[in-house]
Write a protein that holds these residues in place. Structure first.
Motif, short mmCIF file in Angstrom:
data_model
loop_
_atom_site.label_atom_id
_atom_site.label_comp_id
_atom_site.label_asym_id
_atom_site.label_seq_id
_atom_site.Cartn_x
_atom_site.Cartn_y
_atom_site.Cartn_z
N LEU A 1 -18.56 26.21 -12.63
CA LEU A 1 -19.01 26.77 -13.90
C LEU A 1 -18.56 25.89 -15.06
O LEU A 1 -19.34 25.59 -15.97
CB LEU A 1 -18.46 28.19 -14.08
N ILE A 2 -17.31 25.45 -15.02
CA ILE A 2 -16.78 24.60 -16.10
C ILE A 2 -17.47 23.24 -16.09
O ILE A 2 -17.83 22.70 -17.15
CB ILE A 2 -15.26 24.47 -15.97
N GLY B 1 -8.45 22.46 -9.93
CA GLY B 1 -7.76 22.99 -8.76
C GLY B 1 -6.26 23.08 -8.98
O GLY B 1 -5.61 24.03 -8.51
N ARG B 2 -5.67 22.12 -9.69
CA ARG B 2 -4.24 22.18 -10.00
C ARG B 2 -3.92 23.33 -10.94
O ARG B 2 -2.76 23.77 -11.02
CB ARG B 2 -3.76 20.87 -10.64
N LEU B 3 -4.95 23.82 -11.65
CA LEU B 3 -4.78 24.99 -12.52
C LEU B 3 -5.15 26.29 -11.80
O LEU B 3 -5.35 27.33 -12.44
CB LEU B 3 -5.64 24.84 -13.78
N ALA B 4 -5.27 26.21 -10.46
CA ALA B 4 -5.51 27.37 -9.60
C ALA B 4 -6.88 28.01 -9.82
O ALA B 4 -7.06 29.21 -9.59
CB ALA B 4 -4.41 28.42 -9.80
N VAL B 5 -7.84 27.24 -10.25
CA VAL B 5 -9.20 27.75 -10.36
C VAL B 5 -9.85 27.64 -8.98
O VAL B 5 -9.88 26.55 -8.40
CB VAL B 5 -10.02 26.96 -11.40
N LEU C 1 -13.43 27.12 -22.96
CA LEU C 1 -14.52 28.10 -22.93
C LEU C 1 -14.81 28.56 -21.51
O LEU C 1 -15.17 29.72 -21.28
CB LEU C 1 -15.76 27.49 -23.56
N GLY C 2 -14.66 27.66 -20.55
CA GLY C 2 -14.87 28.04 -19.16
C GLY C 2 -13.86 29.07 -18.70
O GLY C 2 -14.21 30.04 -18.00
N PHE C 3 -12.59 28.90 -19.07
CA PHE C 3 -11.58 29.91 -18.73
C PHE C 3 -11.90 31.24 -19.40
O PHE C 3 -11.68 32.31 -18.81
CB PHE C 3 -10.19 29.42 -19.16
N MET C 4 -12.42 31.19 -20.63
CA MET C 4 -12.80 32.43 -21.30
C MET C 4 -13.88 33.16 -20.50
O MET C 4 -13.80 34.38 -20.28
CB MET C 4 -13.30 32.12 -22.71
#
Length: 695
Positions: free
Chosen positions: A134-135, A123-127, A359-362
């Protein structure tokens, strides 16, 4: 469909993926939950387990705990503050669970309690909230977070502390909150004391974020107050943890350095030797990288898929920076400690989360890219399928083999040697599997020291006040005659031939335990894979030539007989029977056991019988067994106190458990002998003794 409906539908999709991954993880973690074998780097799990065993046995909750595998002094391998081990003991005592089940419960609980911290960090990374799942699903489906989330290891507890430390650090620095600072100090200090190598992996991302905040304050050119406050808040989050770690190192290093064998565990030797801290030689070694890449395949997924996934993430502009940052943390851990990660796959427990975040961000970037939806979903399925395949091809195989742990000879040593005795082991380095399952303290001679005469003399001298009950030599040390002869000379062993042979080890048992062990092995099938050496013919135990018992061994072998027998003669060996859920020893004729009653004894109670299988078949059945009690006194005629012949085939009253209850007045110095003798034949004379009490 409205945008809000699409958002809700997408949220349920991510929740479904996360739920499926969580159920899959729970299934893998709890598979063979009670199996005694600690699959996965058992040597390291055994070290944690044996520390736990002696903390519990000795009720020693001090910082000077024993891991008695390298000889005396037993307090030597002080690697971590035993917070994890204390937790296992306390949970085991509170629930009645075995140490292993309690350990697996704590390990799994710590892992699952780590996930909320990762969720909040994302959440701190704005996801967005649904997409964070998913991650987390990637993390849950990783082989390393299934296999080692059930291990007798403190790594999940350290990971828990590190994840909440990093979250607390970010929140503290953003909000300057005293509450978050307190949580950060607590989590970071716990992680540092439980496993400092794990905290070392999580400090760099915290330091990077703190450095960015400091650079932002300096760039703003608003004066020195803001940068100093940022610096002080940042230092406040780590000073206690690093101070506690420094104190522990200063406290324990001299203890380890003073030990002839445990000196390899000093902080300097661990970081530079065992772990290879920033070792250029290790980082440039082809062999080390082969092992590292194998660990990727084993603990996460195919190395090629990992490489392609990270490369794809770097090609997606919207997520490139985040993929690079999270991926860098994954690689930095291996650059920090290349040897540790190359040779011990469970170390990836501390850093694989960073790879899964990358990998989740990808995958999230791919879902937002201009590619067909079906294609993006198909690509998203690939890492999950790859991790499932990796788990089932490797870790699942070891987890599926049902085994209670240890070796047949460790069970034999545990059963028939004194509990407070010591074993000497060579050829197994310092892997504590043998002393753990034998439940004996040990002098394990590390590789390379088997020929160091000066070291051996010092180590043996330190054991001068201990009873050494056995020598175990593995593999090539089986032919090291100089070493075997030296041990035999010091500790009353017969070096001419082993007492028993195992697949990969020879065992030399000290007198007076060697004879009873060989007789037990000859007549019992309870210890598979053990053999007598060629030509061994142990002298049979008879009423005229019984086996003498050491009191401590007798009390453990015959817990249902009081007072404990001091000698026995079982023609077919000491054998335990599973009957009516009580300790029951076979008394197949001929059997004799002798005990010395107390001077004030007034009563004899004997519960005995013949097993039902001996008389239930019309064609094959017993023809009776005679049970007797005789009082023996040197120089005096024996007196018969009790005699009864059971013939359950002919007489229904002789079936089931029988009980003799006698009024008894002992003669001074009198010995009682409890015996069984056959009828016309020995066939199906399956007699047993359930209890003897002379009081």
């Amino acid at each position: 469909m409205s945008s809000s409906d699409a958002t809700r539908r997408g949220a349920w999709w991510w929740i479904g993926v996360f739920a499926a991954a969580l159920l899959y993880n729970l299934y893998g973690v709890t598979y063979h939950w009670t199996m005694g074998f600690m699959s996965g780097n058992e040597f390291r799990q055994a070290q944690t387990a044996i520390t736990t065993y002696y903390i519990d046995r000795d009720n020693n909750f001090s910082l000077l705990y024993e891991t008695p595998i390298l000889g005396k002094p037993w307090v030597s391998i002080l690697l971590e503050v035993p917070i994890y081990e204390w937790s296992v003991v306390l949970l085991s005592r509170a629930t009645g669970w075995s140490h292993l089940v309690a350990a697996r419960t704590i390990t799994a609980a710590c892992f699952y309690l780590t996930l909320p911290a990762i969720y909040l960090l994302l959440g701190r990374l704005a996801v967005p909230r649904p997409r964070r799942l998913l991650i987390l699903a990637l993390v849950l489906s990783a082989p390393v977070y299934i296999y080692y989330s059930r291990a007798f290891l403190m790594d999940s507890m350290a990971l828990l502390g590190c994840a909440w430390f990093l979250l607390g650090f970010v929140r503290t620095m953003d909000e300057r909150s005293w509450a978050w600072l307190a949580l950060t100090i607590l989590a970071g200090t716990g992680a540092a004391l439980v496993k400092s190598a794990t905290l070392a992996v999580w400090l760099p991302p915290a330091a990077a974020y703190g450095a960015w905040l400091l650079w932002r304050d300096l760039r703003a050119r608003t004066g020195w107050v803001a940068p100093v406050k940022t610096l002080l808040w940042g230092l406040a989050t780590v000073v206690v943890a690093l101070g506690a770690l420094r104190w522990w190192v200063v406290y324990t290093d001299p203890i380890k350095a003073a030990h002839d064998s445990a000196w390899i565990f000093t902080s300097k030797n661990l970081t530079q030797g065992n772990w290879g801290l920033f070792s250029t030689e290790a980082l440039l070694s082809k062999s080390v990288w082969q092992f590292l890449l194998h660990c990727w395949d084993q603990a996460i997924m195919s190395r090629w898929l990992i490489g392609l996934g990270l490369l794809a993430g770097l090609l997606l502009p919207g997520v490139r920076g985040r993929v690079l940052g999270a991926g860098a943390c994954f690689f930095l851990a291996q650059f920090l400690f290349p040897y540790a990660y190359a040779y011990q796959d469970y170390y990836f427990y501390s850093c694989a989360i960073f790879l899964h975040v990358a990998l989740g961000f990808m995958l999230l970037g791919l879902l937002d890219a201009r590619v067909p939806r079906w294609c993006a979903i198909l690509v998203c399925a690939v890492p999950f399928a790859a991790q499932v395949a990796a788990y089932w091809q490797d870790y699942r195989v070891g987890q599926s083999t049902w085994h209670e742990g240890g070796y047949s000879f460790t069970e034999l040593l545990r059963d028939l040697t004194p509990e407070k005795s010591v074993i000497i082991v060579a050829g197994a380095d310092w892997a504590g599997v043998t002393p753990l399952y034998a439940q004996r303290k040990a002098l394990m001679v590390r590789h390379g020291l088997e020929t160091d005469r000066d070291y051996l003399e010092r180590a043996f001298k330190a054991l001068a006040d201990e009873e050494v009950c056995a020598l175990v030599v593995f593999r090539e040390q089986r032919t090291n005659r100089n070493f075997i002869d030296l041990v035999a000379e010091r500790f009353r062993l017969d070096a001419h031939a082993p007492t028993l042979l195992f697949l990969t080890a020879d065992v030399y048992v000290a007198r007076p335990y060697d004879r009873i062990i060989q007789l037990q092995l000859k007549h019992s099938s309870n210890y598979p894979h053990l053999q007598l050496p060629p030509g061994a013919s142990p002298e049979e135990a008879t009423a005229e030539n019984p086996v003498r018992l050491v009191p401590e061994v007798s009390r453990r072998v015959f817990p249902h007989i009081r007072p404990s027998p001091f000698q026995v003669a079982f023609q077919f060996g000491i054998d335990w029977l599973a009957y009516q859920r009580q300790p029951t020893v076979s008394a197949h004729p001929n059997s004799d056991l002798w005990l010395a009653p107390a001077a004030g004894a007034r009563e004899i109670k004997w519960r005995y019988g013949i097993l039902p299988g001996a008389y239930e078949k019309p064609q094959d059945h017993t023809d009776g067994v005679e049970f007797s009690i005789v009082g023996e006194l040197p120089g005096e005629p024996s007196r018969e106190l009790y005699r009864r012949r059971l013939d359950p085939w002919q007489n229904a009253a002789d079936r089931g458990e029988q009980q003799a209850l006698l009024t008894y007045t002992p003669r001074p110095g009198e010995i009682l002998r409890f015996s069984t003798r056959p009828g016309p034949s020995y066939s199906y004379d399956w007699a047993y003794t359930a209890e003897i009490k002379v009081q």
